[in-house]
Structure formats: structure tokens, C-alpha cells
Design an enzyme around this catalytic site. Structure first.
Site, short mmCIF file in Angstrom:
data_model
loop_
_atom_site.label_atom_id
_atom_site.label_comp_id
_atom_site.label_asym_id
_atom_site.label_seq_id
_atom_site.Cartn_x
_atom_site.Cartn_y
_atom_site.Cartn_z
N THR A 23 -0.11 -7.07 -4.83
CA THR A 23 -0.02 -5.69 -3.47
C THR A 23 0.86 -5.43 -2.97
O THR A 23 2.30 -6.36 -3.68
CB THR A 23 -1.20 -6.17 -2.21
OG1 THR A 23 -1.71 -5.12 -1.17
CG2 THR A 23 -0.19 -7.68 -1.52
N GLU A 24 0.98 -3.91 -2.62
CA GLU A 24 2.24 -4.15 -2.62
C GLU A 24 3.25 -3.40 -3.20
O GLU A 24 4.50 -4.07 -3.44
CB GLU A 24 2.93 -4.58 -1.17
CG GLU A 24 1.66 -4.74 0.44
CD GLU A 24 2.10 -3.55 0.67
OE1 GLU A 24 3.02 -2.36 1.15
OE2 GLU A 24 0.97 -2.57 1.49
N GLY A 49 3.40 -0.68 -5.52
CA GLY A 49 4.23 1.07 -6.05
C GLY A 49 2.66 1.08 -6.47
O GLY A 49 2.87 1.88 -7.39
N LYS A 50 1.49 1.08 -6.37
CA LYS A 50 0.30 1.35 -7.70
C LYS A 50 -0.15 3.13 -6.62
O LYS A 50 -0.01 3.33 -7.65
CB LYS A 50 -0.71 0.65 -6.81
CG LYS A 50 -1.17 -0.66 -7.53
CD LYS A 50 -2.83 -1.38 -7.26
CE LYS A 50 -3.18 -1.18 -6.16
NZ LYS A 50 -2.28 -2.27 -5.32
N THR A 51 0.02 3.53 -5.63
CA THR A 51 -0.61 4.65 -4.72
C THR A 51 0.51 5.56 -5.48
O THR A 51 1.39 6.45 -5.59
CB THR A 51 -0.06 4.45 -3.61
OG1 THR A 51 -1.75 3.59 -2.65
CG2 THR A 51 -0.83 6.10 -3.08
N LYS A 104 -9.78 6.42 -4.17
CA LYS A 104 -9.68 5.04 -3.34
C LYS A 104 -10.42 4.54 -3.02
O LYS A 104 -10.64 4.82 -1.56
CB LYS A 104 -8.42 5.11 -3.18
CG LYS A 104 -7.71 3.73 -2.56
CD LYS A 104 -6.27 3.06 -1.81
CE LYS A 104 -6.09 2.50 -2.05
NZ LYS A 104 -5.50 1.72 -2.99
N SER A 136 -7.54 -0.54 3.02
CA SER A 136 -7.59 -1.17 4.17
C SER A 136 -6.32 -0.95 4.97
O SER A 136 -5.55 -0.18 4.06
CB SER A 136 -7.77 -2.68 4.81
OG SER A 136 -7.33 -3.18 3.73
N ASP A 163 -2.23 5.56 1.75
CA ASP A 163 -2.16 5.99 0.50
C ASP A 163 -3.21 6.99 -0.13
O ASP A 163 -3.13 7.70 -1.37
CB ASP A 163 -2.57 4.42 -0.09
CG ASP A 163 -1.32 3.52 0.34
OD1 ASP A 163 -0.19 3.93 0.42
OD2 ASP A 163 -1.73 2.10 0.24
N GLU A 178 -7.97 4.47 -8.16
CA GLU A 178 -6.34 3.51 -7.62
C GLU A 178 -7.20 2.11 -6.18
O GLU A 178 -8.11 2.39 -6.66
CB GLU A 178 -5.46 4.22 -6.72
CG GLU A 178 -4.92 2.79 -6.04
CD GLU A 178 -3.90 2.91 -5.25
OE1 GLU A 178 -3.21 2.68 -3.95
OE2 GLU A 178 -3.96 4.52 -4.66
N GLY A 179 -7.16 0.69 -7.35
CA GLY A 179 -7.41 0.02 -6.79
C GLY A 179 -7.14 -0.11 -5.07
O GLY A 179 -6.52 0.38 -4.97
N LEU A 181 13.63 3.39 -5.78
CA LEU A 181 14.83 5.42 -5.75
C LEU A 181 14.88 5.85 -3.75
O LEU A 181 14.14 4.69 -3.42
CB LEU A 181 13.53 6.01 -6.33
CG LEU A 181 13.41 6.33 -7.53
CD1 LEU A 181 12.08 7.36 -8.06
CD2 LEU A 181 14.46 6.50 -8.60
#
Length: 229
Positions: free
Chosen positions: A12-13, A15-17, A38, A42, A55, A117-118, A208
Site C-alpha cells: 500500500t502507498e 503509487g498505484k493511483t 476503484k 477506504s 484516489d 485499481e485495487g 518527481l
């Protein structure tokens, strides 16, 4: 359906989104229509229109087709905790069947390029013994894996790739997203990932200053996904 992809991550956290939104942006720049889902989120904020997830809103912004927020994110929960725990506290059962119907509604829009997106990683729990991966299996989606590049990512990436293959799904590509720019032996780590993952690297995204969809999309090569046109 081959131009519909499930975006998962090594954790988690990571950068999937950011990557999912950039993929959608790149598809739009290539002249494709886009849609996204999505199914579970949560950590949502209360607004006058209901619970909203940052997200999911980022994905919705990159959709060229007319979709409502509820289309993109049908299951929204306020606590910033594991989705199955947030759902349990809200008295909601996260079943594969109910989520599949919601995602299929978006897939049926017929966009040229769709991203689902999961939440968290590949084996994030739903209800009972079901996991998010079971939803992806039921939809037969190709998978894009976001590797959060930091210490330990090689093991996480290989295990995730193995789990995807064990579930009978195709890892269509992976993205190296640098979450820790101080990672020791960064180039060597990236080379090892490329050697051991059974799919093309769609891009290397450095840390970035402004990770906008346009800036991140410039680091990605959508052609490696062998899209149907």
C-alpha cells in the site's frame, strides 16, 4: 476486454493511483476513450455529496466517458484502514459477486482503455476467505503491477508476480515507481527486477517534484501493453 487492466501493487502507498491515472492520461493522449473503477476505497472524506476518495476522484478526472463517482467507486468507507475492516465496521459485506457487477458496469461502457485499481496489494482480503485477487480472476483482467521501489521491493515484486501467475492471470507489465530515492544500489535493484519479472517494464518513474498524470505519463510506454486497436 484485452484493453482492460487491473492495477495492483507490491504494497500500500506505493503509487498505484499515480500510475493508474498516468496510464489513463497516456491513453487519452493517444486518442483512446477511457474509463476507470476503484471498486473499494477506504480513507474517504465526508462531503455534501457523500463519501469521496481522493484516489477515486483522480481516476474519475482521467475518464473521457461519462461516469458518476458511484460508477468509479461503488464501495466507499471513511476509516483509513484495511477495506475489509472498514466494511465490517459499516455492516457491509464485500463479496466478489457484488463487486464484479459494479466493475462490469464500467467495463460494459466499452472504453478503448479501462483501468481497475485495487486497494493495497494482490491478496487484500474481502469477506470470508475471499480476496481482491478473486475479483480479478472472476473478471479475467490482465494485470499491471506497480513496484514501489525501496528496500525489500524485489521480494515483494517477485512474490506478487508468482501469485498472479498462480491465479492463472497474465502480468501484462510492471512499472518501477521510486518511492524512496535514497534506495541503495537503485540501478542494480531495477536491473534485478527486469531480469526476474516475466513481463515488460512499462516505465521507470523517478521521484518527481509534481507527479501529475502528464509528468508521470511521460515516463511510461503504453505500446508495450500490446493494445488492441
Amino acid at each position: 476486454m484485452s484493453n482492460a487492466f487491473f492495477v495492483t501493487g507490491t504494497d500500500t502507498e506505493i503509487g498505484k493511483t499515480t500510475i493508474a491515472a498516468a496510464l489513463l492520461y497516456a491513453a487519452r493522449e493517444a486518442g483512446m476513450s477511457t474509463a476507470a473503477a476503484k471498486p473499494v476505497a477506504s480513507g474517504c472524506e465526508k462531503t455534501a455529496k457523500g463519501l469521496r476518495n481522493e484516489d477515486a476522484l483522480a481516476l474519475l478526472e482521467q475518464c473521457s466517458l461519462a461516469l458518476s463517482y458511484e460508477d468509479v467507486n461503488p464501495m466507499a468507507f471513511a476509516p483509513a484502514i484495511a477495506p475489509h475492516l472498514a466494511a465490517r465496521e459499516a455492516g457491509v459485506v464485500l463479496s466478489v459477486d457484488s463487486l464484479r457487477g459494479a466493475v462490469q458496469h464500467v467495463l460494459d461502457k466499452g472504453a478503448d482503455f479501462t483501468v481497475v485499481e485495487g486497494a493495497g496489494g494482490w491478496r487484500v482480503p474481502l469477506s470470508g476467505q475471499a480476496s481482491m485477487s478473486d475479483l480479478v480472476v472472476s473478471l479475467k483482467l490482465r494485470v499491471i503491477m506497480v513496484v514501489g521501489v525501496r528496500l525489500g521491493c524485489i521480494n515483494h515484486a517477485i512474490l506478487t508476480a508468482e501469485a498472479i501467475a498462480a491465479d492463472g492471470l497474465e502480468l501484462a507489465g510492471w512499472v518501477a515507481n521510486v518511492v524512496d530515492p535514497k534506495t541503495s544500489r537503485l540501478d542494480e535493484n531495477l536491473a534485478t527486477l527486469a531480469e526476474r519479472l516475466p513481463a515488460p517494464c512499462l516505465g521507470y518513474v523517478p521521484r518527481l517534484r509534481a507527479a501529475t498524470p502528464a509528468a508521470v505519463a511521460a515516463c511510461l510506454d503504453l505500446s508495450l501493453l500490446e493494445l488492441e486497436v
